[in-house]
Design a protein around this motif. Structure first.
Motif, PDB file in Angstrom:
ATOM      1  N   ALA A   1       0.832  -1.202   0.000  1.00 40.19           N
ATOM      2  CA  ALA A   1       0.000   0.000   0.000  1.00 40.19           C
ATOM      3  C   ALA A   1       0.869   1.256   0.000  1.00 40.19           C
ATOM      4  O   ALA A   1       0.560   2.242  -0.693  1.00 40.19           O
ATOM      5  CB  ALA A   1      -0.934  -0.007   1.195  1.00 40.19           C
ATOM      6  N   GLN A   2       1.967   1.235   0.754  1.00 40.03           N
ATOM      7  CA  GLN A   2       2.882   2.379   0.777  1.00 40.03           C
ATOM      8  C   GLN A   2       3.533   2.586  -0.582  1.00 40.03           C
ATOM      9  O   GLN A   2       3.696   3.730  -1.051  1.00 40.03           O
ATOM     10  CB  GLN A   2       3.947   2.168   1.854  1.00 40.03           C
ATOM     11  N   ASN A   3       3.907   1.491  -1.244  1.00 38.88           N
ATOM     12  CA  ASN A   3       4.502   1.595  -2.573  1.00 38.88           C
ATOM     13  C   ASN A   3       3.515   2.185  -3.574  1.00 38.88           C
ATOM     14  O   ASN A   3       3.886   3.004  -4.430  1.00 38.88           O
ATOM     15  CB  ASN A   3       4.980   0.226  -3.056  1.00 38.88           C
TER      16      ASN A   3
ATOM     17  N   TYR B   1       1.092   4.191  -2.827  1.00 40.02           N
ATOM     18  CA  TYR B   1       0.981   5.604  -2.484  1.00 40.02           C
ATOM     19  C   TYR B   1       2.152   6.390  -3.081  1.00 40.02           C
ATOM     20  O   TYR B   1       1.962   7.494  -3.630  1.00 40.02           O
ATOM     21  CB  TYR B   1       0.945   5.769  -0.968  1.00 40.02           C
ATOM     22  N   ARG B   2       3.365   5.835  -3.027  1.00 40.87           N
ATOM     23  CA  ARG B   2       4.533   6.514  -3.604  1.00 40.87           C
ATOM     24  C   ARG B   2       4.384   6.672  -5.119  1.00 40.87           C
ATOM     25  O   ARG B   2       4.744   7.715  -5.692  1.00 40.87           O
ATOM     26  CB  ARG B   2       5.809   5.735  -3.271  1.00 40.87           C
TER      27      ARG B   2
ATOM     28  N   ASN C   1       1.570   6.808  -6.692  1.00 43.31           N
ATOM     29  CA  ASN C   1       0.544   7.837  -6.846  1.00 43.31           C
ATOM     30  C   ASN C   1       1.157   9.231  -6.764  1.00 43.31           C
ATOM     31  O   ASN C   1       0.839  10.122  -7.571  1.00 43.31           O
ATOM     32  CB  ASN C   1      -0.517   7.648  -5.764  1.00 43.31           C
ATOM     33  N   MET C   2       2.037   9.448  -5.821  1.00 50.57           N
ATOM     34  CA  MET C   2       2.651  10.764  -5.615  1.00 50.57           C
ATOM     35  C   MET C   2       3.641  11.112  -6.719  1.00 50.57           C
ATOM     36  O   MET C   2       3.710  12.258  -7.171  1.00 50.57           O
ATOM     37  CB  MET C   2       3.353  10.797  -4.254  1.00 50.57           C
TER      38      MET C   2
ATOM     39  N   ARG D   1      -5.627   4.652  -7.514  1.00 49.80           N
ATOM     40  CA  ARG D   1      -6.295   4.400  -6.248  1.00 49.80           C
ATOM     41  C   ARG D   1      -6.409   2.886  -6.016  1.00 49.80           C
ATOM     42  O   ARG D   1      -6.562   2.120  -6.962  1.00 49.80           O
ATOM     43  CB  ARG D   1      -7.721   4.989  -6.232  1.00 49.80           C
TER      44      ARG D   1
END
Length: 262
Positions: free
Chosen positions: A163-165, A167-168, A170-171, A178
């Protein structure tokens, strides 16, 4: 223009291929124009879809290389519920080097799929548990991510990191990306352990993030031998029912993100 959904999990054996194929087949049976993209060099999705993976043919890696367009690599399945751009078991270090060479390595698949995005309603991408650059390309090309997970604590251990990856990515690369949901796979109704894992998922990710479950069903395991999706191989099975419910969930999430009232 197609909604693109990647199915991702760094752990092998999570049921990505089965979920991609069976959800795609159900969506196709409901009148959607569906394309599957097999990024996994094991090419199990391609084989299950009727492609002779021992042959030489136009495949997704050559499309990413720019040897020909994605439209030229599309294979129509015999049952007609979806089309597929197959992977190749001949994927090599040379293929990997061609993908990682040059600029904007992470955007090569997104660029390659432009040719087919207007021809389909939904594109589903199967990713490998290894070869991170392929999964990165899939996530950059996609609007949604679905994460199939086996219901044991070791299998869900890496979900927070995944999930963190996402998010990265995404950023840094894809602000539209999503997580659509986490799919509890091969759920055993009799298992207290499975129920505890689902409870843990709900607690850590929120109930809204957990999709309808896929129960354990031997018919799903048998279907690849017949090279058929579960809704054709065993239409009255638990697996067929569960994948139909999951496909409805996927369509509901797509409509929700598009602001369509259902």
């Amino acid at each position: 223009m197609a909604d693109i959904i990647t199915f991702a999990n760094k752990k092998g054996g999570s049921g990505k291929t089965s979920t991609v194929l069976n959800v795609g087949a159900v969506l196709g049976s409901k009148g959607n124009r569906v394309l599957l993209v097999d990024l996994d060099p094991q090419a199990h999705l391609s084989y299950w879809s009727g492609v002779n993976t021992y042959d030489t043919y136009k495949n997704i890696y050559s499309v990413i290389h720019g040897d020909y367009s994605s439209s030229e690599a599309v294979t129509t399945t015999e049952h007609g519920l979806y089309d597929i751009i197959p992977a190749s078991t001949h994927f090599s270090h040379k293929d990997l080097k061609q993908i990682i060479d040059g600029r904007q390595v992470e955007g090569k698949l997104a660029k390659a799929l432009i040719d087919v995005k207007d021809k389909y309603d939904i594109i589903l991408i199967d990713t490998p548990p290894t070869v991170a650059v392929l999964t990165l390309n899939a996530l950059v090309a996609s609007r949604h991510v679905l994460i199939p997970v086996l219901l044991n604590f070791l299998a869900i251990e890496g979900l927070a990191q995944l999930a963190q990856n996402i998010y990265r990515i995404n950023m840094a690369h894809n602000p539209d990306l999503r997580i659509m949901g986490i799919i509890p796979n091969q759920y055993d109704l009799r298992s207290n352990h499975a129920r505890r894992v689902v409870s843990e998922l709900n607690e850590n990710f929120g109930e809204d993030m957990i999709s309808p479950r896929i129960r354990h069903d031997i018919k799903v395991a048998e279907a690849p031998e017949a090279r058929l999706p579960i809704n054709l191989y065993a239409p009255k099975s638990r697996g067929a029912m569960d994948f139909s419910i999951l496909a409805d969930y996927v369509m509901g999430k797509i409509n929700e993100s598009a602001g369509v009232k259902t």
